[in-house]
Design an enzyme around this catalytic site. Structure first.
Site, mmCIF file in Angstrom:
data_model
loop_
_atom_site.group_PDB
_atom_site.id
_atom_site.type_symbol
_atom_site.label_atom_id
_atom_site.label_comp_id
_atom_site.label_asym_id
_atom_site.label_seq_id
_atom_site.Cartn_x
_atom_site.Cartn_y
_atom_site.Cartn_z
ATOM 1 N N ARG A 126 -3.019 5.603 -3.614
ATOM 2 C CA ARG A 126 -1.884 6.329 -4.176
ATOM 3 C C ARG A 126 -1.927 6.362 -5.705
ATOM 4 N NH1 ARG A 126 4.273 5.080 -2.461
ATOM 5 N NH2 ARG A 126 3.990 3.014 -3.340
ATOM 6 N N ARG A 160 0.580 2.567 -9.494
ATOM 7 C CA ARG A 160 1.740 1.742 -9.803
ATOM 8 C C ARG A 160 1.335 0.281 -9.842
ATOM 9 N NH1 ARG A 160 6.599 3.673 -5.937
ATOM 10 N NH2 ARG A 160 6.776 1.424 -5.762
ATOM 11 N N ARG A 171 6.162 -6.597 -0.019
ATOM 12 C CA ARG A 171 7.106 -5.477 0.131
ATOM 13 C C ARG A 171 7.298 -5.121 1.605
ATOM 14 N NH1 ARG A 171 4.624 -1.022 -3.281
ATOM 15 N NH2 ARG A 171 6.577 0.061 -3.014
HETATM 16 P P1 AMP Z 1 10.209 2.099 -4.420
HETATM 17 O O1 AMP Z 1 9.820 2.971 -5.570
HETATM 18 O O2 AMP Z 1 11.323 2.675 -3.590
HETATM 19 O O3 AMP Z 1 9.028 1.666 -3.597
HETATM 20 O O4 AMP Z 1 10.819 0.752 -5.075
HETATM 21 C C1 AMP Z 1 10.039 -0.095 -5.895
HETATM 22 C C2 AMP Z 1 10.705 -1.459 -6.018
HETATM 23 O O5 AMP Z 1 11.994 -1.319 -6.630
HETATM 24 C C3 AMP Z 1 10.974 -2.187 -4.708
HETATM 25 O O6 AMP Z 1 9.842 -2.899 -4.226
HETATM 26 C C4 AMP Z 1 12.109 -3.131 -5.121
HETATM 27 O O7 AMP Z 1 11.625 -4.232 -5.875
HETATM 28 C C5 AMP Z 1 12.914 -2.263 -6.076
HETATM 29 N N1 AMP Z 1 13.963 -1.482 -5.362
HETATM 30 C C6 AMP Z 1 13.986 -0.124 -5.151
HETATM 31 N N2 AMP Z 1 15.088 0.235 -4.457
HETATM 32 C C7 AMP Z 1 15.773 -0.914 -4.216
HETATM 33 C C8 AMP Z 1 16.979 -1.212 -3.525
HETATM 34 N N3 AMP Z 1 17.699 -0.261 -2.908
HETATM 35 N N4 AMP Z 1 17.383 -2.518 -3.480
HETATM 36 C C9 AMP Z 1 16.671 -3.481 -4.082
HETATM 37 N N5 AMP Z 1 15.508 -3.276 -4.735
HETATM 38 C C10 AMP Z 1 15.053 -2.004 -4.801
#
Ligand code: AMP
Length: 212
Positions: A126, A160, A171
């Site tokens: 990715r 990322r 995750r």
């Molecule tokens: P994402 O881009 O959605 O994969 O989010 C990247 C990271 O941001 C996640 O692994 C969490 O550490 C944090 N994160 C994103 N959305 C949330 C949420 N709703 N609650 C808590 N942490 C979040």
């Protein structure tokens, strides 16, 4: 009204969000993007969030909820596509209350179903455009021109910091422990659609559009 995309990291939520936003008039609200924007400001809060994201664990609901509420209020007139939120039961309950305050409701929740082995392959392939956030998979959905974003023409396609095998495992674990139970919560409410996220990009889009 509003939609939610629920699914493990790299299941295709971001890619399908971008497609839906182009086709229809949804506002794409990704809490991961909101947190990354806060990190980019260099604030003290941003520095703490950076560590959390790099460890692959969930950020504090209090902080995420605050950023989310502000963003919902700024887009009151629009249908919102929630990507990466809610991720815990307390967030699902918070979302209901904020939507109610803003006279909105969830129309449908899509659960992206895919196994962990496939996720690893996706994460390792990715890249994201640093300028506009468009997401590519170098094997299955590469940019038309090598290293150039199809969406904005930017030339800064990066991996990322949390797209590593070790962080991914953490995750995925938080997904199954904290987020996956939301599937039953929305199923009981009668608004859940399970999407086969192993299918091709176009097929996943069709599965979603069919029930909109
Ligand atoms: P994402 O881009 O959605 O994969 O989010 C990247 C990271 O941001 C996640 O692994 C969490 O550490 C944090 N994160 C994103 N959305 C949330 C949420 N709703 N609650 C808590 N942490 C979040």
């Amino acid at each position: 009204m509003h939609l939610v995309f629920l699914g493990p990291p790299a299941c295709g939520k971001g890619t399908q969000s971008a497609i839906l936003v182009q086709k229809y008039d949804y506002y794409h609200l990704s809490t991961g993007d909101l947190l990354r924007q806060e990190i980019a400001t260099g604030s003290e809060l941003g520095q703490a969030l950076k560590q959390t994201i790099e460890q692959g664990v969930l950020g504090s609901s209090e902080i995420v909820n605050q950023l989310l509420k502000k963003d919902i209020e700024n887009h009151r007139q629009m249908s919102i596509l929630f990507d990466g939120y809610p991720r815990k039961m307390d967030q699902a309950i918070f979302l209901d209350s904020v939507l109610k305050e803003n006279k909105g409701a969830l129309k449908r929740v899509f659960y992206f179903d895919i196994n962990a082995d496939e996720l690893l392959q996706r994460v390792l392939n990715r890249v994201t455009c640093n300028a506009c956030g468009a997401v590519y998979n170098l094997q299955t959905n590469p940019p038309k021109e090598d290293g150039v974003c199809d969406n904005c023409g930017g030339r800064d396609l990066v991996r990322r910091g949390d797209d590593t095998e070790e962080v991914l495992k953490s995750r995925i674990q938080s997904f199954y422990e904290e987020t996956a139970p939301l599937k039953d919560f929305y199923q009981e409410r009668g608004i859940l659609t399970v999407v086969n996220a192993r299918a091709s990009l176009d097929e996943v889009t069709k599965q979603i559009i069919n029930v909109l």
